[in-house]
Design a protein around this motif. Structure first.
Motif, PDB file in Angstrom:
ATOM      1  N   TYR A   1      -0.514   8.653   0.233  1.00  0.00           N
ATOM      2  CA  TYR A   1      -0.091   7.262   0.040  1.00  0.00           C
ATOM      3  C   TYR A   1      -1.229   6.297   0.382  1.00  0.00           C
ATOM      4  O   TYR A   1      -1.879   6.441   1.424  1.00  0.00           O
TER       5      TYR A   1
ATOM      6  N   ILE B   1      -5.773   9.228  -4.850  1.00  0.00           N
ATOM      7  CA  ILE B   1      -4.514   9.953  -5.049  1.00  0.00           C
ATOM      8  C   ILE B   1      -4.727  11.074  -6.073  1.00  0.00           C
ATOM      9  O   ILE B   1      -4.296  12.208  -5.879  1.00  0.00           O
TER      10      ILE B   1
ATOM     11  N   GLY C   1       1.217   6.240  -4.802  1.00  0.00           N
ATOM     12  CA  GLY C   1       1.272   7.674  -4.499  1.00  0.00           C
ATOM     13  C   GLY C   1       1.486   8.456  -5.778  1.00  0.00           C
ATOM     14  O   GLY C   1       1.436   7.894  -6.875  1.00  0.00           O
TER      15      GLY C   1
END
Ligand code: UT7
Length: 312
Positions: A133, A126, A167
């Motif tokens: 995600y 991320i 996320g």
């Protein structure tokens, strides 16, 4: 790019097995189990429920909670040492069941530290903007590798699953620091043998856990540039209340600043930290901007910890 928890979920089987139930099948007693471990009961999955089924239930909840669709997930990481079968991975089975057709998928074997290994791996993807995600699961059906005639281990474990959609989160929130490690030389203290049973040297694992949990928890707080007093909630791997309390004392925290759900679920290995996290959210014990320290250890030997500023 800060990575954090966007949505979480969990699943525990309905069937409750109490210490009194165990007294009937192995030479043990409720008093010993409660005072030496803090466990009163655990959940055990039925024969018709396998690891991927529990993972699916927890994953659905986390995806709903995150408010995303399965197609938006870029990677599925499933931490487990009790997969349905060696391959395909539980992560691939889950990718299919969820319809997460755009996700890469793999399992992680780090025993009870698995959810920490998963969350920290997710953070890297991320932070580098590779995936929006990542679905991280900790799931275990330890009952299928438990030797129900061995009182050293049979009283400790339970089944269950936890899930997190990770996320991007706003500045200052999410994972602030982490500590991840392994000590392969200690693998002989906790392993699955050729009969597919858990073998454990409890005292050696206990000594390792007491030292490592405290050290790791302290390290992530310091690395985040924070003080022990800043910690709002410690969520340790729910292995043994005495091990958990030693980590809490190392941080100088009062009892109410540690999550303890071990009495109800026992040690659910990779599922334990996430299960405790969800329970504390349901209890209203976690608010936005709280500083959480999640720390686990397990067979390998392995360990992992994160300092996490809660909120999206
Ligand atoms: O996720 C990581 C998984 N593993 C762990 O977290 C395990 C870490 N270790 C522990 O939690 C503890 O070492 C145990 C709970 C497993 C054991 O507690 P302990 O205080 O280290 O006990 P012990 O092994 O030193 O045994 C003390 C006594 C022994 O009897 P003697 O030799 O003093 O007569 C054991 O035979 O307790 C006996 N004992 C039991 N008695 C009743 C061991 N297990 C049981 C039992 N019921 N289930």
């Amino acid at each position: 790019m800060n990575a954090g928890f966007i949505g979480v979920g969990r699943y525990v089987p309905e069937k409750v097995v109490t210490n009194f139930d165990l007294e009937k099948i192995v030479d043990t007693n409720d008093e010993w189990i409660r005072t030496r471990t803090g466990i009163e009961e655990r959940r055990i999955a039925g024969d018709d429920v396998d690891t991927s089924d529990m993972a699916y239930e927890a994953a659905k909840q986390a995806i709903d909670h995150a408010g995303i669709s399965p197609e938006q997930i870029g990677l599925i990481l499933v931490a487990t040492v009790t997969p349905d079968q060696p391959f395909p991975s539980v992560a691939c089975m889950l990718q299919d069941k969820l319809g997460a057709t755009n996700a890469a998928a793999m399992d992680i074997s780090a025993a009870c530290a698995g959810f920490m290994y998963g969350a920290i791996t997710a953070q890297q993807f991320i932070a580098t903007n590779t995936y929006d995600y990542v679905l991280v699961i900790g799931v275990e059906k330890l009952s299928k590798i438990t030797d129900w005639s061995d009182r050293n281990t049979a009283v400790l474990f339970g089944d269950g699953a936890c899930a997190a959609v990770m996320g991007k989160v706003s500045e200052g929130r999410g994972i602030l620091s982490f500590d991840l490690g392994a000590k392969g030389a200690g693998g002989k203290y906790l392993y699955e043998d050729e009969n597919k049973h858990i073998i454990m040297n409890g005292r050696e694992v206990f000594k390792f856990a007491v030292r490592q949990m405290g050290e790791s928890a302290l390290k992530v707080v310091e690395q985040a540039g924070l003080q022990k007093e800043d910690v709002d909630l410690l969520i340790p791997h729910q292995a043994n209340i005495r091990i958990m309390n030693s980590a809490r004392e190392r941080l100088g925290l009062p009892e109410e600043k540690m999550s303890s759900v071990i009495a109800k679920y026992g040690n659910t290995s990779a599922a334990s930290i996430g299960n405790a996290l969800v329970e504390e959210l349901e209890n209203g014990k976690i608010k936005d901007d709280d500083l959480l320290v999640l720390v686990g250890f397990g067979g390998g030997l392995t360990w992992g910890a994160i300092a996490l500023r809660w909120g999206k």
